[in-house]
Design a protein around this motif. Structure first.
Motif, PDB file in Angstrom:
ATOM      1  N   ASP A 126       0.822  -1.216   0.000  1.00 62.27           N
ATOM      2  CA  ASP A 126       0.000   0.000   0.000  1.00 62.27           C
ATOM      3  C   ASP A 126       0.856   1.266   0.000  1.00 62.27           C
ATOM      4  O   ASP A 126       0.487   2.281  -0.595  1.00 62.27           O
ATOM      5  CB  ASP A 126      -0.920   0.021   1.224  1.00 62.27           C
ATOM      6  N   PHE A 127       1.994   1.220   0.712  1.00 62.67           N
ATOM      7  CA  PHE A 127       2.847   2.401   0.849  1.00 62.67           C
ATOM      8  C   PHE A 127       4.030   2.414  -0.128  1.00 62.67           C
ATOM      9  O   PHE A 127       4.847   3.332  -0.087  1.00 62.67           O
ATOM     10  CB  PHE A 127       3.382   2.491   2.284  1.00 62.67           C
ATOM     11  N   ASN A 157       3.181   7.356   6.927  1.00 63.70           N
ATOM     12  CA  ASN A 157       4.557   7.245   6.446  1.00 63.70           C
ATOM     13  C   ASN A 157       5.446   8.228   7.211  1.00 63.70           C
ATOM     14  O   ASN A 157       5.276   9.441   7.096  1.00 63.70           O
ATOM     15  CB  ASN A 157       4.589   7.566   4.951  1.00 63.70           C
ATOM     16  N   ARG A 218      -6.584   6.371   1.030  1.00 67.89           N
ATOM     17  CA  ARG A 218      -5.136   6.478   0.895  1.00 67.89           C
ATOM     18  C   ARG A 218      -4.816   7.844   0.305  1.00 67.89           C
ATOM     19  O   ARG A 218      -5.369   8.224  -0.728  1.00 67.89           O
ATOM     20  CB  ARG A 218      -4.594   5.366  -0.002  1.00 67.89           C
ATOM     21  N   PHE A 220      -1.831  10.922  -0.790  1.00 69.02           N
ATOM     22  CA  PHE A 220      -0.481  11.100  -1.307  1.00 69.02           C
ATOM     23  C   PHE A 220      -0.034  12.540  -1.076  1.00 69.02           C
ATOM     24  O   PHE A 220      -0.819  13.481  -1.231  1.00 69.02           O
ATOM     25  CB  PHE A 220      -0.444  10.805  -2.812  1.00 69.02           C
ATOM     26  N   LYS A 224       4.744  10.820  -2.386  1.00 72.16           N
ATOM     27  CA  LYS A 224       4.760   9.554  -1.651  1.00 72.16           C
ATOM     28  C   LYS A 224       3.362   9.246  -1.120  1.00 72.16           C
ATOM     29  O   LYS A 224       2.518  10.131  -1.019  1.00 72.16           O
ATOM     30  CB  LYS A 224       5.727   9.626  -0.464  1.00 72.16           C
ATOM     31  N   VAL A 225       3.145   7.970  -0.764  1.00 74.70           N
ATOM     32  CA  VAL A 225       1.934   7.630  -0.018  1.00 74.70           C
ATOM     33  C   VAL A 225       2.124   8.164   1.394  1.00 74.70           C
ATOM     34  O   VAL A 225       3.081   7.805   2.083  1.00 74.70           O
ATOM     35  CB  VAL A 225       1.692   6.111   0.014  1.00 74.70           C
ATOM     36  N   LEU A 228      -2.707   5.926   5.183  1.00 77.55           N
ATOM     37  CA  LEU A 228      -3.790   4.999   4.872  1.00 77.55           C
ATOM     38  C   LEU A 228      -4.698   4.955   6.088  1.00 77.55           C
ATOM     39  O   LEU A 228      -4.258   4.595   7.185  1.00 77.55           O
ATOM     40  CB  LEU A 228      -3.252   3.604   4.565  1.00 77.55           C
TER      41      LEU A 228
END
Length: 244
Positions: A126-127, A157, A218, A220, A224-225, A228
Motif C-alpha cells: 500500500d505504501f 509514512n 489512501r 499522497f 509519496k503515499v 492509509l
C-alpha cells in the motif's frame, strides 16, 4: 497605515511597494530557517499590524508567494510553508471534527494507541515500501457529543510526517495535522458496508448485527503515499453525502 487615492478607475497605494517588503520578509524567514516546511505563517491580520498596513496589502504579498509555490493555503486553517519540491494541488478533506461541528454537535476524541509499526506485506504494498519498513499507526475513537461516531485506524509514512507520534490527537485530529504538514496531492478511497470486529462493535456501541460504513482512504503528498486510514462509522448514525 497605508493611504489610498483614486486615479481614474485605479486604486493607487501611496505607500509604494509595502507588499514587496512583506513578501521579502516572509522569504527571509523561510530561507533563514525560522519558518520551516509545514510551519504556519502569521495571519494576514497579524502581518498587517506588524507592518502597519491594511490587510489587502498583506493579501497581495501572500497571494504572490502562493502563486510561486513558496507557501500554500488551507481553507479554515491558515497558510503554511511549502516543501517547494512539488507542484501541489490541494484537495480538501473535512476532518471528523468539522463534520461533527457542522451537524451542531461537539467533537471530542479518545486515543486508543499511537506507536511505531513495522509494515506488513500488505501495508508495504500500500505504501510502496519494503516489508518491515517503519510506519506509524494510531487508533482513535471520535465522539459526537457523548456518542461514538467514528473509530479511526490509521497508518502514516514517517518520511512524510516524522513528528506524527508527538502530537496530541485529543486536541487536533490526525487529518488536520497531516493536511498542515503534508498538503494532499491525490486521494484514493472506497466506502463499503462491513461486519465490524467485536472490538469495533463494542467501542462504537453498535446494536447487534449492525454493520459499519468503512471509508478506506489512501492519501499522497510530496510524491509519496502519506497515509492509509480506515474510518469506521455506525451505519445507523452516520451517512456520506456530497454534491458533484
Amino acid at each position: 497605515m497605508d493611504h489610498y487615492f483614486r486615479a481614474g478607475s485605479a486604486l493607487i497605494n501611496e505607500a509604494g511597494y509595502s507588499y514587496e517588503k512583506i513578501k521579502a520578509y516572509l522569504l527571509s524567514e523561510i530561507e533563514g530557517g525560522r519558518l520551516v516546511t509545514g510551519s504556519k505563517i502569521p495571519s494576514e491580520n497579524e502581518l498587517a499590524r506588524q507592518f502597519g498596513v491594511v490587510r489587502m496589502t498583506v493579501n497581495r504579498a501572500i497571494t504572490e508567494l502562493v502563486g510561486e509555490g513558496i507557501i500554500y493555503r488551507i481553507k479554515g486553517s491558515g497558510t503554511y510553508v511549502s516543501d517547494g519540491r512539488f507542484d501541489t494541488t490541494l484537495i480538501e478533506i473535512a476532518p471528523i471534527s468539522e463534520t461533527v461541528s457542522k451537524r451542531g454537535a461537539s467533537h471530542s476524541a479518545k486515543v486508543q494507541t499511537v506507536r511505531p509499526f513495522p509494515a506488513s506485506k500488505v501495508l508495504a504494498r500500500d505504501f510502496n515500501l519494503e516489508e518491515g519498513a517503519p510506519l506509524f499507526t494510531s487508533e482513535i475513537l471520535h465522539f459526537s457529543d457523548s456518542r461514538p461516531i467514528q473509530y479511526e485506524v490509521r497508518y502514516v509514512n514517517p518520511q512524510v510526517a516524522p513528528d506524527y507520534l508527538l502530537q496530541d490527537f485529543e486536541r487536533i485530529t490526525p487529518t488536520e495535522y497531516l493536511i498542515a504538514v503534508a498538503p494532499i496531492q491525490r486521494v484514493e478511497y472506497v466506502i463499503t458496508a462491513i461486519v465490524p470486529t467485536l472490538h469495533i462493535a463494542n467501542v462504537l456501541e453498535l446494536v447487534p448485527h449492525e454493520p459499519v460504513l468503512m471509508l478506506r482512504r489512501r492519501t499522497f503528498a510530496f510524491g509519496k503515499v502519506a497515509s492509509l486510514a480506515e474510518l469506521h462509522h455506525p451505519s445507523s448514525r452516520f451517512e456520506f453525502s456530497g454534491v458533484i
